[in-house]
Design a protein around this motif. Sequence first.
Motif, short mmCIF file in Angstrom:
data_model
loop_
_atom_site.label_atom_id
_atom_site.label_comp_id
_atom_site.label_asym_id
_atom_site.label_seq_id
_atom_site.Cartn_x
_atom_site.Cartn_y
_atom_site.Cartn_z
N GLN A 1 -5.49 -4.48 -4.66
CA GLN A 1 -6.96 -4.42 -4.52
C GLN A 1 -7.40 -3.81 -5.73
O GLN A 1 -8.66 -3.33 -5.60
CB GLN A 1 -7.09 -3.90 -3.34
N ARG B 1 -3.46 1.06 -3.68
CA ARG B 1 -3.52 -0.43 -3.36
C ARG B 1 -3.65 -1.26 -4.60
O ARG B 1 -4.54 -1.76 -4.86
CB ARG B 1 -4.48 -0.71 -2.46
N VAL C 1 0.75 -1.29 0.08
CA VAL C 1 0.06 0.11 -0.04
C VAL C 1 1.03 1.32 0.08
O VAL C 1 1.84 1.20 0.73
CB VAL C 1 -0.95 0.02 1.21
N SER D 1 -4.44 7.31 -1.61
CA SER D 1 -3.81 5.89 -1.40
C SER D 1 -3.88 5.05 -2.66
O SER D 1 -4.70 5.38 -3.64
CB SER D 1 -4.41 5.27 -0.40
#
Length: 167
Positions: free
Chosen positions: A76, A73, A46, A71
Motif C-alpha cells: 500500500q 505496508r 504487513v 507499521s
Amino acid sequence: MFVRKLNLALALVLAFAGVASAQSPTRIQQFNAWGAYSYQAGAGKVCYVLSVPKEKSPANVDHGDIFFLVSQRPGQNISYEPQAMMGYPLQENSKVTVTIDAKNFVMFTKGNSAWVENAAEEPALVAAMKTGKAMSVAAKSRKGTPTAYSYSLSGISAALKQIETCK
C-alpha cells in the motif's frame, strides 16, 4: 502477561486494519520493549513493531490495553506509519501528543486510535524514536479524562531494522 497483551494487540491491529482475510500475525523477534511482527494481508505483507507503556496515569482509571506501533505496508506504499491505540474511545476531535525528549508530535484521533496529523512528520517521529531517551503519549478519553503513558525506547531501532525489508 506481556505475551498475552501482545497477542491481544495482534488481534486488535488486525481488527482495526480491517483485515478480514489476514493470517494470524507472527512474532519475528522481541527487542527489549519492542516486538517485530508480520502477517499476510491479501496480496501483500504487513510488518510492524509494537510496545506497551511502562507507566499509565491516572492510576485510578481502567485504561484497557494500550499500544504504540509503527507499521510498514509495502503493498500500500505505507512506510513506517506510527499509530497510538488506546483501550478506550478518544475524545472526538481531540489531539494526542507524542513527546520524545523535548520534541512534540501531534496526532489526530478516530475512535480509539491516533495517527500523525501531518504525514510529512512521520519520518521525523520515527527518527526521534530511534535516537530518543524517553517517549510519552498524552491523550483525552471520550469522557474528558486526561491520560498519559510513558514508553521505553529500548529496542526500537533494532525492531525497526528487523522490518526494514518487509515485502
